[in-house]
Design an enzyme around this catalytic site. Sequence first.
Site, PDB file in Angstrom:
ATOM      1  N   ARG A   6     -29.246  12.502  -6.110  1.00 36.89           N
ATOM      2  CA  ARG A   6     -27.835  12.514  -6.493  1.00 36.89           C
ATOM      3  C   ARG A   6     -26.963  11.507  -5.731  1.00 36.89           C
ATOM      4  NH1 ARG A   6     -24.745  16.305  -5.849  1.00 36.89           N
ATOM      5  NH2 ARG A   6     -23.511  16.022  -7.749  1.00 36.89           N
ATOM      6  N   CYS A  40     -38.049   2.640   0.379  1.00 36.96           N
ATOM      7  CA  CYS A  40     -37.792   1.194   0.431  1.00 36.96           C
ATOM      8  C   CYS A  40     -36.657   0.822  -0.510  1.00 36.96           C
ATOM      9  CB  CYS A  40     -39.066   0.420   0.095  1.00 36.96           C
ATOM     10  SG  CYS A  40     -40.362   0.651   1.315  1.00 36.96           S
ATOM     11  N   GLU A  41     -35.508   1.409  -0.304  1.00 33.13           N
ATOM     12  CA  GLU A  41     -34.305   1.136  -1.079  1.00 33.13           C
ATOM     13  C   GLU A  41     -33.112   1.219  -0.141  1.00 33.13           C
ATOM     14  OE1 GLU A  41     -33.989   0.441  -4.312  1.00 33.13           O
ATOM     15  OE2 GLU A  41     -36.059   0.806  -4.950  1.00 33.13           O
ATOM     16  N   GLY A  43     -20.717  23.590 -16.250  1.00 34.50           N
ATOM     17  CA  GLY A  43     -20.083  22.512 -15.504  1.00 34.50           C
ATOM     18  C   GLY A  43     -19.200  22.970 -14.368  1.00 34.50           C
TER      19      GLY A  43
END
Length: 513
Positions: free
Chosen positions: A382, A413-414, A270
Amino acid sequence: MTANPLAPSWLAPPADANDLAASVWPANARRSAADELVFAGVPASVLTERFGTPLYVVDEADARARARGFREAFERECARIGTGVTVYYAAKAFLSSAVAEWMTGEGLSVDVCSAGEFAVALAAGVAPARMGFHGNNKSLVEIDTAVEHGIGAIVVDSPIEVERIASAAERHGRVQAVRLRVNSGVHAHTHDFLATAHEDQKFGISLTEAPGVVASIRSHSSLRFLGLHGHIGSQIFGADGFEESAARLLGLHHELLAGGAIPELNLGGGFGIAYTAADDPTPVDVLARQIADIVASECARLGIAVPRLAFEPGRVIIGPSTVTLYAVGTVKRVTVALPAAFETAPDDSTDPSAHAAAGHPEPATAVRTYVSVDGGMSDNARPALYGADYTVRMANRVSAAQPALVRVAGKHCESGDIVVHADYLPGDVEPGDTLAVAATGAYCWSLSSNYNYLGRPPIVAVKGGAARLIMRGESIDDLLARDPGIGSATRKASTAPAHAEPAPAQAAAQRAS
């Protein structure tokens, strides 16, 4: 230059929108004498002409150096407190046979979490004994295959897996080493962390349940309990979260020692990186020293020996070493009305008519430039998934034009198909330009998709002025071949990428239009 009022508060307007922040870009990224970006001696133009766009470009020497530097830092600090360390490269960040070879060549082991990742690592020549296997829902086949091949360790994620792993080990006549993933109740993200009594998540088991599961593991002669495993989050800056988690895990470790030896403690991964110049992650050598001191201090307080430690870095190694190159297709300048309460002095990005002294002034406005490229959320999910921020620069040239606030958008298409939410580029960015987005090595190709039937881009490694393909891109034929309803006779042979980037001549025409 005054900041565009549409820019987020952390984004300062640059003095020069062509500059590269050393903390964000690969170690061997430079501007050439011809003012284009060069990666490990290979110009961006050579890469795009040879491989097309979108294109992931990995600086091999940089990735290797980061892997080696992480291992050496933790080996040094663990030796100082009287213990050893195992560093696993987290394959989920990005895995290919080449990357697996780089990581093991630099002395790292490899952490996998699926049959596919395990197969790639095996095919790359990674010894099974140098691998760990994660996953909250490992199939019976995955467990059996891993045990059969002699996997180094399996992380037990739920009580039911104890019997499954033990059964596989008995079947293959092995004693299988296992770790137990425990939720410490600590969740860290960047500079913040939250400590609770319990975590509501799909991974691992609670601290209170752990003794019973460990007893179950120890009841099987075919299993060997290595120790506890904890993971507190991702993109972590600083050691505060590790301090709290280590204290909780070592307290449990101390309790479990009454039932037998526990050689290891795995504190997970992490570790964060800089995606923008505003990010300030803790250097790896500092983190290694801080975490070693935390573990040594807690063990001394408990009166126990310091166990061997293990870590699982991924993003911190492969993330900064990689960029993605895109071709600009369209540029659109959008005028945005500012909130009525917004007050600003007129500048080149705000409409002066909003500051009329009398009459009925128009609302204050600002301009955001939308730069659309030939990739998007299919090669970098992301920003859409997490609102992640990235840095962008023009790769094919520099410009003295005034910096303009841009939003780099994909071609899907977003409306949420954004590659870079906010950064500054020279205001004369135009169709046909090549853009480079930094720090795309982790979780970009790994999360890539064929949305809108775009092919996944190729990946090239650059080193010493040479480029080599390490992951082939997908063509239209590749996509059609998976559909049994489409006969091969109806397909025309083609090696063109499914994203259909413009050829050099088309790009030149776009620039001229």
